[in-house]
Design an enzyme around this catalytic site. Structure first.
Site, PDB file in Angstrom:
ATOM      1  CB  SER A 144      18.044  23.728  12.499  1.00  0.00           C
ATOM      2  OG  SER A 144      17.256  22.667  13.378  1.00  0.00           O
ATOM      3  CE1 TYR A 157      13.421  22.982   9.555  1.00  0.00           C
ATOM      4  CE2 TYR A 157      14.744  21.507  11.169  1.00  0.00           C
ATOM      5  CZ  TYR A 157      14.223  22.824  10.664  1.00  0.00           C
ATOM      6  OH  TYR A 157      14.420  23.856  11.523  1.00  0.00           O
TER       7      TYR A 157
END
Length: 251
Positions: A144, A157
């Protein structure tokens, strides 16, 4: 074996209910993929996903897999490779978590880290060894852009994805020259169930767009893929922004 354009005919997905992974599987099936393994927790959702892919003409099988149980990975994934060669492994296990809750509940934060990073290290090494034994195959890792630089809004995250990204890059270097190709995919904000209800970020994308980028990356034997491509420039700027300035940005 892959076809002449690098498209896999057999596919193993870790995280078998991932919308990005299933979009990729659908795309690969239309490009001649014939065998798909969906690895995930045994749930109605996993069986439903398998049924949808079978309807497209592929042979689809499921295998019980839990990212939070590393001790089971070698046995569970070994069963898949024992059935025949796998051309591509797509590592799509991941949870977004709830930043505010996770900051208050360290155990919840650790669960995010264990799912996104620890589970990926264990399963990634198991699959890498199996691919190397075959002498061919691709390991595609869904990272990501959040891992490029941890932001206040989702640093738990983001830090887990940063660890995953670094691991995948190092694994790719370790496997260079063995016939195994490792490709890191860095999407931005993807419109899925996981992000439903969150404010949509600039340069948002879709599971189908990520799937198309994965296919193109496989054809090119890319090592890193950004989705959309413009995020490479954006994240480079953010990564090098002075920390004082970075803290003031509305991100």
């Amino acid at each position: 074996m892959k076809d002449a354009f690098g498209i896999p005919q057999s596919l193993l997905i870790l995280g078998g209910t991932s919308e990005i992974a299933l979009a990729t599987a659908r795309r690969m099936i239309t490009r001649r993929a014939r065998t798909v393994w969906l690895a995930g927790r045994p749930t109605p959702a996993l069986e439903e996903a398998a049924g949808q892919l079978r309807a497209l003409g592929a042979e689809v099988r499921t295998v019980a897999f839990d990212a939070l149980d590393p001790e089971s990975h070698e046995e569970a994934l070994g069963k898949v490779f024992a059935e025949g060669d796998i051309d591509m492994v797509l590592m799509a296990v991941g949870v977004l978590g709830d930043q505010a809750l996770d900051e208050r509940e360290p155990v919840a934060a650790a669960r995010v880290a264990m799912t996104n990073y620890t589970g990926a290290v264990s399963s990634g090494l198991v699959c890498a060894r199996a691919l190397q034994s075959q002498g061919h195959g691709s390991l595609v890792v869904l990272s990501s852009v959040a891992g490029e630089r941890a932001r206040r809004s989702n640093f738990i995250y983001g830090s887990s994805k940063a660890g995953l990204d670094a691991f995948a890059q190092g694994l790719g270097d370790a496997l260079y020259g063995t016939g195994v190709h490792v490709m890191v995919v860095r999407p931005g904000f993807v419109r899925t169930r996981m992000t439903a209800g969150l404010p949509e970020a600039p340069l948002s994308t879709t599971p189908e767009a990520v799937a198309a980028a994965i296919e193109l990356g496989l054809r090119r034997r890319s090592e890193t893929v950004w989705v959309p491509g413009a995020l490479r420039v954006v994240m480079s700027a953010l990564r090098h922004a002075p920390r004082g300035l970075f803290r003031k940005l509305p991100i």
